[in-house]
Motif scaffolding. Sequence first.
Motif, mmCIF file in Angstrom:
data_model
loop_
_atom_site.group_PDB
_atom_site.id
_atom_site.type_symbol
_atom_site.label_atom_id
_atom_site.label_comp_id
_atom_site.label_asym_id
_atom_site.label_seq_id
_atom_site.Cartn_x
_atom_site.Cartn_y
_atom_site.Cartn_z
ATOM 1 N N MET A 95 49.337 86.545 13.934
ATOM 2 C CA MET A 95 49.977 87.085 12.740
ATOM 3 C C MET A 95 49.799 88.602 12.650
ATOM 4 N N THR A 96 48.661 89.115 13.102
ATOM 5 C CA THR A 96 48.413 90.555 13.062
ATOM 6 C C THR A 96 49.377 91.299 13.983
ATOM 7 N N ALA A 97 49.701 90.711 15.117
ATOM 8 C CA ALA A 97 50.618 91.355 16.065
ATOM 9 C C ALA A 97 52.082 91.171 15.683
ATOM 10 N N LEU A 98 52.375 90.208 14.803
ATOM 11 C CA LEU A 98 53.762 89.888 14.458
ATOM 12 C C LEU A 98 54.540 91.069 13.882
ATOM 13 N N PRO A 99 53.978 91.871 12.947
ATOM 14 C CA PRO A 99 54.761 92.990 12.396
ATOM 15 C C PRO A 99 55.238 93.996 13.433
ATOM 16 N N THR A 100 54.587 94.056 14.585
ATOM 17 C CA THR A 100 55.007 94.978 15.643
ATOM 18 C C THR A 100 56.081 94.383 16.542
ATOM 19 N N GLY A 101 56.483 93.133 16.258
ATOM 20 C CA GLY A 101 57.483 92.466 17.090
ATOM 21 C C GLY A 101 56.894 91.736 18.276
ATOM 22 N N ASP A 102 55.578 91.653 18.338
ATOM 23 C CA ASP A 102 54.895 90.957 19.431
ATOM 24 C C ASP A 102 54.705 89.497 19.046
ATOM 25 N N LEU A 103 55.374 88.603 19.745
ATOM 26 C CA LEU A 103 55.266 87.168 19.472
ATOM 27 C C LEU A 103 54.240 86.484 20.366
ATOM 28 N N GLY A 104 53.445 87.271 21.062
ATOM 29 C CA GLY A 104 52.390 86.702 21.891
ATOM 30 C C GLY A 104 52.853 86.417 23.309
ATOM 31 N N THR A 105 51.971 85.790 24.051
ATOM 32 C CA THR A 105 52.213 85.456 25.453
ATOM 33 C C THR A 105 52.173 83.944 25.610
ATOM 34 N N SER A 106 53.132 83.417 26.339
ATOM 35 C CA SER A 106 53.195 81.973 26.523
ATOM 36 C C SER A 106 52.098 81.499 27.456
ATOM 37 N N GLU A 114 60.542 87.793 25.627
ATOM 38 C CA GLU A 114 61.397 87.739 26.811
ATOM 39 C C GLU A 114 61.959 86.336 27.022
ATOM 40 N N LEU A 115 61.134 85.330 26.739
ATOM 41 C CA LEU A 115 61.593 83.947 26.908
ATOM 42 C C LEU A 115 62.689 83.579 25.913
ATOM 43 N N LEU A 116 62.683 84.235 24.727
ATOM 44 C CA LEU A 116 63.666 83.918 23.690
ATOM 45 C C LEU A 116 64.862 84.865 23.701
ATOM 46 N N ALA A 117 64.838 85.865 24.565
ATOM 47 C CA ALA A 117 65.900 86.886 24.560
ATOM 48 C C ALA A 117 67.274 86.298 24.835
ATOM 49 N N ASP A 118 67.370 85.320 25.725
ATOM 50 C CA ASP A 118 68.663 84.702 26.040
ATOM 51 C C ASP A 118 68.953 83.457 25.192
ATOM 52 N N PRO A 119 68.002 82.524 25.036
ATOM 53 C CA PRO A 119 68.308 81.303 24.256
ATOM 54 C C PRO A 119 68.606 81.553 22.788
ATOM 55 N N LEU A 120 67.912 82.511 22.154
ATOM 56 C CA LEU A 120 68.091 82.724 20.715
ATOM 57 C C LEU A 120 69.519 83.139 20.362
ATOM 58 N N PRO A 121 70.131 84.115 21.051
ATOM 59 C CA PRO A 121 71.535 84.437 20.741
ATOM 60 C C PRO A 121 72.473 83.248 20.931
ATOM 61 N N ASN A 122 72.214 82.421 21.942
ATOM 62 C CA ASN A 122 73.056 81.233 22.150
ATOM 63 C C ASN A 122 72.960 80.285 20.958
ATOM 64 N N THR A 123 71.743 80.090 20.453
ATOM 65 C CA THR A 123 71.571 79.215 19.291
ATOM 66 C C THR A 123 72.228 79.815 18.059
ATOM 67 N N VAL A 292 64.085 75.239 24.802
ATOM 68 C CA VAL A 292 62.820 75.978 24.900
ATOM 69 C C VAL A 292 61.737 75.290 24.074
ATOM 70 N N LEU A 293 62.098 74.877 22.855
ATOM 71 C CA LEU A 293 61.122 74.239 21.971
ATOM 72 C C LEU A 293 60.638 72.914 22.536
ATOM 73 N N ALA A 294 61.544 72.127 23.101
ATOM 74 C CA ALA A 294 61.146 70.835 23.675
ATOM 75 C C ALA A 294 60.144 71.040 24.810
ATOM 76 N N GLY A 295 60.410 72.017 25.673
ATOM 77 C CA GLY A 295 59.482 72.302 26.757
ATOM 78 C C GLY A 295 58.158 72.855 26.258
ATOM 79 N N PRO A 303 51.984 79.740 21.127
ATOM 80 C CA PRO A 303 52.703 80.986 20.835
ATOM 81 C C PRO A 303 54.222 80.852 20.966
ATOM 82 N N LEU A 304 54.669 80.092 21.967
ATOM 83 C CA LEU A 304 56.114 79.926 22.149
ATOM 84 C C LEU A 304 56.705 79.086 21.018
#
Length: 335
Positions: A95-106, A114-123, A292-295, A303-304
């Motif tokens: 949560m502390t890193a969230l305001p900087t746009g850092d969603l953590g490391t998988s 990076e993992l959500l960069a392509d799937p999120l726009p599709n959704t 992505v969520l299912a996996g 984090p993912l």
Amino acid sequence: MTPKVVAPAATAAGAGAATGPLRGTHPAVRIAGTLGQRVLMLVVLLAVVFSAIELLPGDAASASAERGESTADLAERRHLLGLDRPVWERFISWMTALPTGDLGTSARGQKVTELLADPLPNTLVLALSAFVITVVLSLLLGCWAAARPGRLTDRTISHATTAAFAVPEFVVSALLLALSLWTGWLPAVTVTGGDGRPATWTMLIMPVLALVIPQTGWNTRVVRGALADQASSPHVEAAHLDGLPLRRILMSHQLPGAVPAIATGIATSTGLLFSGAVVVETLFNYPGIGTVLAGAVAARDTPLIAGVVICAGAVVSLVLLAADLIRHATPGVRA
């Protein structure tokens, strides 16, 4: 006399009642208070996500373990992933890193952003398409039914929309898949191009329909219920006494007063839209956050999972905020 449809309208009114303690204050203060409530609910939801993943059997280290790995190897991986720290500590760090746009490391060592960069726009394309079509169809069907209260059209739309909402997205998806395979008219599964997007726009049709059908069923009931509530308003009854045409009464007197309830009801259903998208994307092999969520759940990748939740939650919160703005901006309506 045909009974009014009140359940959806009551639901919408209940959503507006959540800001009851803020009545009588300046609109900006009410909106800020509502936004604060949305943010707090999102934080609580994320805390529940972290806790729920912790309660599942196994963890990210064991889920990604290869055959023959020793206990020492698993312990080292747990240390590298931070799984040897208490869950509350990991949650606060995330949560502390969230305001900087850092969603953590998988768990696989990749940045969640990076993992959500392509799937999120599709959704978002899938969900936005379904949302727009749902709103248009719901308004048309709800107004059509309200213009003929108690008649065959009203009863038919009522029964059809109730049945549509009662059928889960996975059942609708399975039926559409069977129809597509039988007729061959539309692609049954999604094939992605080199850019990670669906190869053709026709591959969107079936997933969008699988979301639109149940959502239209619910939101048509919302529109019909809100219009039925307005039908007993004094200004609507006065318009009937003045002999105005029914269509003019519906569009000029009932619909404007029903807009806040309709906006709130449709906005509150966006959460169901996103949850349905997870199922639909998986069944149609659509390259969105559902896959992505299912996996991530299978891999216990906290984090993912949290990254998917925060992205979907932010979109839903924005839609709810827009509904709040519409409600506050409507003359004679107080949140």
